[in-house]
Write an enzyme that holds these catalytic residues in place. Structure first.
Site, PDB file in Angstrom:
ATOM      1  N   HIS A 263       0.719  -1.138  -0.133  1.00 18.02           N
ATOM      2  CA  HIS A 263      -0.001   0.030   0.053  1.00 18.02           C
ATOM      3  C   HIS A 263       0.720   1.296   0.046  1.00 18.02           C
ATOM      4  O   HIS A 263       2.210   1.242  -0.058  1.00 18.02           O
ATOM      5  CB  HIS A 263      -1.130  -0.129   1.134  1.00 18.02           C
ATOM      6  CG  HIS A 263      -0.470   0.135   2.462  1.00 18.02           C
ATOM      7  ND1 HIS A 263      -1.204   0.530   3.825  1.00 18.02           N
ATOM      8  CD2 HIS A 263       0.843   0.244   2.979  1.00 18.02           C
ATOM      9  CE1 HIS A 263      -0.464   0.665   4.599  1.00 18.02           C
ATOM     10  NE2 HIS A 263       0.847   0.557   4.443  1.00 18.02           N
TER      11      HIS A 263
ATOM     12  N   CYS B 176       5.607   6.164   4.533  1.00 21.52           N
ATOM     13  CA  CYS B 176       4.236   5.634   4.181  1.00 21.52           C
ATOM     14  C   CYS B 176       3.955   6.089   2.742  1.00 21.52           C
ATOM     15  O   CYS B 176       2.870   5.410   2.082  1.00 21.52           O
ATOM     16  CB  CYS B 176       3.187   5.621   5.321  1.00 21.52           C
ATOM     17  SG  CYS B 176       3.874   4.719   6.706  1.00 21.52           S
TER      18      CYS B 176
ATOM     19  N   HIS C 116       4.949   0.099  -0.456  1.00 22.91           N
ATOM     20  CA  HIS C 116       5.701  -0.728   0.510  1.00 22.91           C
ATOM     21  C   HIS C 116       4.611  -1.957   1.177  1.00 22.91           C
ATOM     22  O   HIS C 116       3.437  -1.931   0.870  1.00 22.91           O
ATOM     23  CB  HIS C 116       6.352  -0.074   1.612  1.00 22.91           C
ATOM     24  CG  HIS C 116       5.083   0.663   2.609  1.00 22.91           C
ATOM     25  ND1 HIS C 116       4.563   1.807   2.280  1.00 22.91           N
ATOM     26  CD2 HIS C 116       4.710   0.151   3.786  1.00 22.91           C
ATOM     27  CE1 HIS C 116       3.668   2.059   3.290  1.00 22.91           C
ATOM     28  NE2 HIS C 116       3.762   0.972   4.210  1.00 22.91           N
TER      29      HIS C 116
ATOM     30  N   HIS D 249       3.043  -4.898   3.832  1.00 23.17           N
ATOM     31  CA  HIS D 249       2.966  -5.200   5.361  1.00 23.17           C
ATOM     32  C   HIS D 249       2.493  -6.951   5.262  1.00 23.17           C
ATOM     33  O   HIS D 249       1.732  -7.315   4.268  1.00 23.17           O
ATOM     34  CB  HIS D 249       1.977  -4.711   5.851  1.00 23.17           C
ATOM     35  CG  HIS D 249       2.376  -3.169   6.073  1.00 23.17           C
ATOM     36  ND1 HIS D 249       3.291  -2.936   7.091  1.00 23.17           N
ATOM     37  CD2 HIS D 249       2.156  -2.145   5.680  1.00 23.17           C
ATOM     38  CE1 HIS D 249       3.305  -1.679   7.217  1.00 23.17           C
ATOM     39  NE2 HIS D 249       2.715  -0.921   6.285  1.00 23.17           N
TER      40      HIS D 249
ATOM     41  N   ASP E 207      -4.837 -10.847  -0.277  1.00 22.16           N
ATOM     42  CA  ASP E 207      -3.746 -11.370  -0.319  1.00 22.16           C
ATOM     43  C   ASP E 207      -2.879 -11.116  -1.709  1.00 22.16           C
ATOM     44  O   ASP E 207      -3.496 -11.414  -2.711  1.00 22.16           O
ATOM     45  CB  ASP E 207      -3.891 -12.674   0.129  1.00 22.16           C
ATOM     46  CG  ASP E 207      -2.115 -13.466   0.502  1.00 22.16           C
ATOM     47  OD1 ASP E 207      -1.727 -12.766   0.940  1.00 22.16           O
ATOM     48  OD2 ASP E 207      -2.145 -14.536   0.104  1.00 22.16           O
ATOM     49  N   HIS E 208      -1.502 -10.661  -1.344  1.00 17.80           N
ATOM     50  CA  HIS E 208      -0.801 -10.376  -2.360  1.00 17.80           C
ATOM     51  C   HIS E 208      -1.299  -9.407  -3.559  1.00 17.80           C
ATOM     52  O   HIS E 208      -0.855  -9.422  -4.702  1.00 17.80           O
ATOM     53  CB  HIS E 208      -0.421 -11.675  -3.161  1.00 17.80           C
ATOM     54  CG  HIS E 208       0.752 -12.506  -2.538  1.00 17.80           C
ATOM     55  ND1 HIS E 208       0.308 -13.266  -1.308  1.00 17.80           N
ATOM     56  CD2 HIS E 208       1.976 -12.845  -2.515  1.00 17.80           C
ATOM     57  CE1 HIS E 208       1.157 -13.915  -0.907  1.00 17.80           C
ATOM     58  NE2 HIS E 208       2.278 -13.663  -1.673  1.00 17.80           N
TER      59      HIS E 208
ATOM     60  N   GLU F  96      -0.724  -4.806  11.901  1.00 16.75           N
ATOM     61  CA  GLU F  96      -0.055  -4.168  10.709  1.00 16.75           C
ATOM     62  C   GLU F  96       1.345  -4.280  10.684  1.00 16.75           C
ATOM     63  O   GLU F  96       1.992  -4.788   9.745  1.00 16.75           O
ATOM     64  CB  GLU F  96      -0.308  -2.707  10.349  1.00 16.75           C
ATOM     65  CG  GLU F  96       0.109  -2.227   8.958  1.00 16.75           C
ATOM     66  CD  GLU F  96      -0.327  -0.893   8.609  1.00 16.75           C
ATOM     67  OE1 GLU F  96      -0.920  -0.821   7.645  1.00 16.75           O
ATOM     68  OE2 GLU F  96       0.313   0.011   9.031  1.00 16.75           O
TER      69      GLU F  96
HETATM   70 NI    NI Z   1       2.444   0.858   5.595  1.00 15.31          NI
END
Ligand code: NI
Length: 133
Positions: free
Chosen positions: A13, A32, A38, A40, A78-79, A123
């Protein structure tokens, strides 16, 4: 009685608002706001509250919750790149808070109203949010 099913998903995200300047996005969201995104390793805890069914001894069969999380959350996120791939975040900043609200809404819509629903979304190892509607 409350029971919990845990699930994990990985997603990318970027935190920013399209309607803010680069300067303001950087000031508010810092790293961010990296334009190249990036990722998580999210951990989702789905907590369901209800009475123990005297026939089964369960509040709810956690296999049902496992399948619900797969169908509504992990298959969807996911992914994925939450900003680019997921319509839920087209106009919604994908903070942990907003992801938790989206996940709660998706699960709530499929869960019998006799249950109370609360979710926790981790997160990072150190940062989590909780939402119960
Ligand atoms: Ni983040």
């Amino acid at each position: 009685m409350r029971v919990c099913r845990r699930a994990t998903f990985n997603a990318a995200h970027r935190l920013f608002r399209k309607d803010w300047s680069d300067e303001k996005n950087n000031a508010v969201f810092g790293k961010c706001n990296n334009p190249n995104f990036h990722g998580h390793n999210y951990v989702l805890e789905v907590w369901i509250e209800g009475a123990i069914d005297p026939a089964t001894g369960y509040v709810i069969d956690l296999k049902i919750v496992k399948d619900l999380i797969k169908n509504e959350i992990t298959d969807r996120f996911d992914h994925k790149n939450l900003n680019l791939d997921c319509k839920e975040f087209l106009n919604l900043n994908p903070t942990a808070e907003n992801i938790a609200v989206v996940c709660w809404d998706l699960l709530r819509s499929k869960l019998d109203t006799k249950y109370e629903l609360s979710i926790k979304l981790w997160e990072t190892e150190n940062n989590l949010v909780e939402y119960n509607g």
